[in-house]
Design an enzyme around this catalytic site. Sequence first.
Site, PDB file in Angstrom:
ATOM      1  N   HIS A   1      43.047  74.950 104.036  1.00 10.33           N
ATOM      2  CA  HIS A   1      43.606  74.930 105.393  1.00 10.33           C
ATOM      3  C   HIS A   1      44.155  73.513 105.575  1.00 10.33           C
ATOM      4  CE1 HIS A   1      44.169  75.302 109.655  1.00 10.33           C
ATOM      5  NE2 HIS A   1      43.266  74.379 109.920  1.00 10.33           N
TER       6      HIS A   1
ATOM      7  N   ASP B   1      46.324  80.231 110.078  1.00  8.28           N
ATOM      8  CA  ASP B   1      47.626  80.049 109.425  1.00  8.28           C
ATOM      9  C   ASP B   1      48.254  81.419 109.110  1.00  8.28           C
ATOM     10  OD1 ASP B   1      46.948  76.944 108.317  1.00  8.28           O
ATOM     11  OD2 ASP B   1      45.290  78.337 108.507  1.00  8.28           O
TER      12      ASP B   1
ATOM     13  N   ARG C   1      49.586  82.848 112.227  1.00  9.05           N
ATOM     14  CA  ARG C   1      50.857  82.186 112.574  1.00  9.05           C
ATOM     15  C   ARG C   1      51.986  82.774 111.731  1.00  9.05           C
ATOM     16  NH1 ARG C   1      48.122  76.233 112.516  1.00  9.05           N
ATOM     17  NH2 ARG C   1      47.702  76.050 114.734  1.00  9.05           N
TER      18      ARG C   1
ATOM     19  N   ARG D   1      43.866  66.168 107.834  1.00  8.24           N
ATOM     20  CA  ARG D   1      42.544  66.757 108.057  1.00  8.24           C
ATOM     21  C   ARG D   1      41.513  66.105 107.136  1.00  8.24           C
ATOM     22  NH1 ARG D   1      45.852  71.673 108.070  1.00  8.24           N
ATOM     23  NH2 ARG D   1      46.071  72.372 110.225  1.00  8.24           N
TER      24      ARG D   1
END
Length: 321
Positions: free
Chosen positions: A178, A151, A154, A91
């Site tokens: 993140h 996240d 999840r 990222r």
Amino acid sequence: MRVDNRKVVIVGCGFVGMSYAYAMVNQGVCDELVLIDIDKKRAEGEAMDLNHGMAFAPTHMKIKAGDYGDCKDADIVMIAAGVGQKPGESRIALLGRNAKIFEGIVSETIKAGFEGIFLVATNPVDIMTNVVIKLSGFPKHRVIGSGTTLDTARLRFVLGQYFGIDPRNVHAYVIGEHGDSEFVPWSQAQLSTKSIKSVCREHPERFSFEEVRRLGEDVKHAAYKIIEAKRATYYGIGMSLTRITKAIFGDEHSVLTVSAYLRGEYGISGVCIGIPCIIGRKGIVENLCLELETEEIEKLRSSCDFLVDTARQLDIGTVKS
Ligand code: NAD
């Protein structure tokens, strides 16, 4: 009679922007939705497509392709413009390209007279949140990054599956960047009000804390797996952004792990990172300070250091409190 008009502008009508739009329409979260994309034709096509589903939507909603002038009276401007992660790309590698794009978007939004809340999804989201604070000059509580909301969702899902418990009764967070340095502070993870560590200790024949930890690690790699399989992730983030938006419009004071600006919490200042925050009508009402163990605070610090170093390398810098 006072008529409220909850207005959201989406900048970036790709997979993430439109998954958010689709979730917003299906959950009836706002009254007006405006789509902006550098590719105007795309925004127009998306608005048409969504409008054709209005006959089946739970509430009426005005949807159109627009321009930055529409930000003037918007409550929320959600930014998902930018370039997606390529397979194997971190990222952070996206940062330089996306920061450049943001200069134009934020200045146009401010020029229009926007006075609402920025919601940021573009990766690397923690740094992009900091970039928006810096470019807009807005008070920090009015700039919210999606952080580790996805996240955390999840994590709650996989733990719910493992323990055979509704994810809504799993109280555990992913915090930090993140990205690769995010982590689960297991000292704070609970099923209902019982600590997950105790549940594992008391039922060794059914549950193993080692396995639970491995599930936490898998969450960290979930995005890479999805991108490898289908090139991008979007439904989960679309629903996470919708959840944050609902918390804002409903003044819910819900706790969500958004990317928020730290002002001395855990001994850290001047960086945006995913931590549990109370979210309401004004944006981030409060950063909720967890009673982390020393080792967990160290992990959070090194996650922050990584973000600060990366921003510095790319000459983006962070904002002072
Ligand atoms: P995408 O390529 O499908 O969409 C990006 C859109 O932005 C395109 O429609 C493009 O035309 C538009 N765009 C580019 N420059 C623009 C500009 N200057 N002004 C207006 N629009 C512009 O990408 P995507 O899959 O939707 O991902 C968008 C971003 O969201 C990426 O940075 C991605 O990494 C990130 N993302 C974040 C999370 C999270 O949890 N925060 C999850 C998934 C993806």
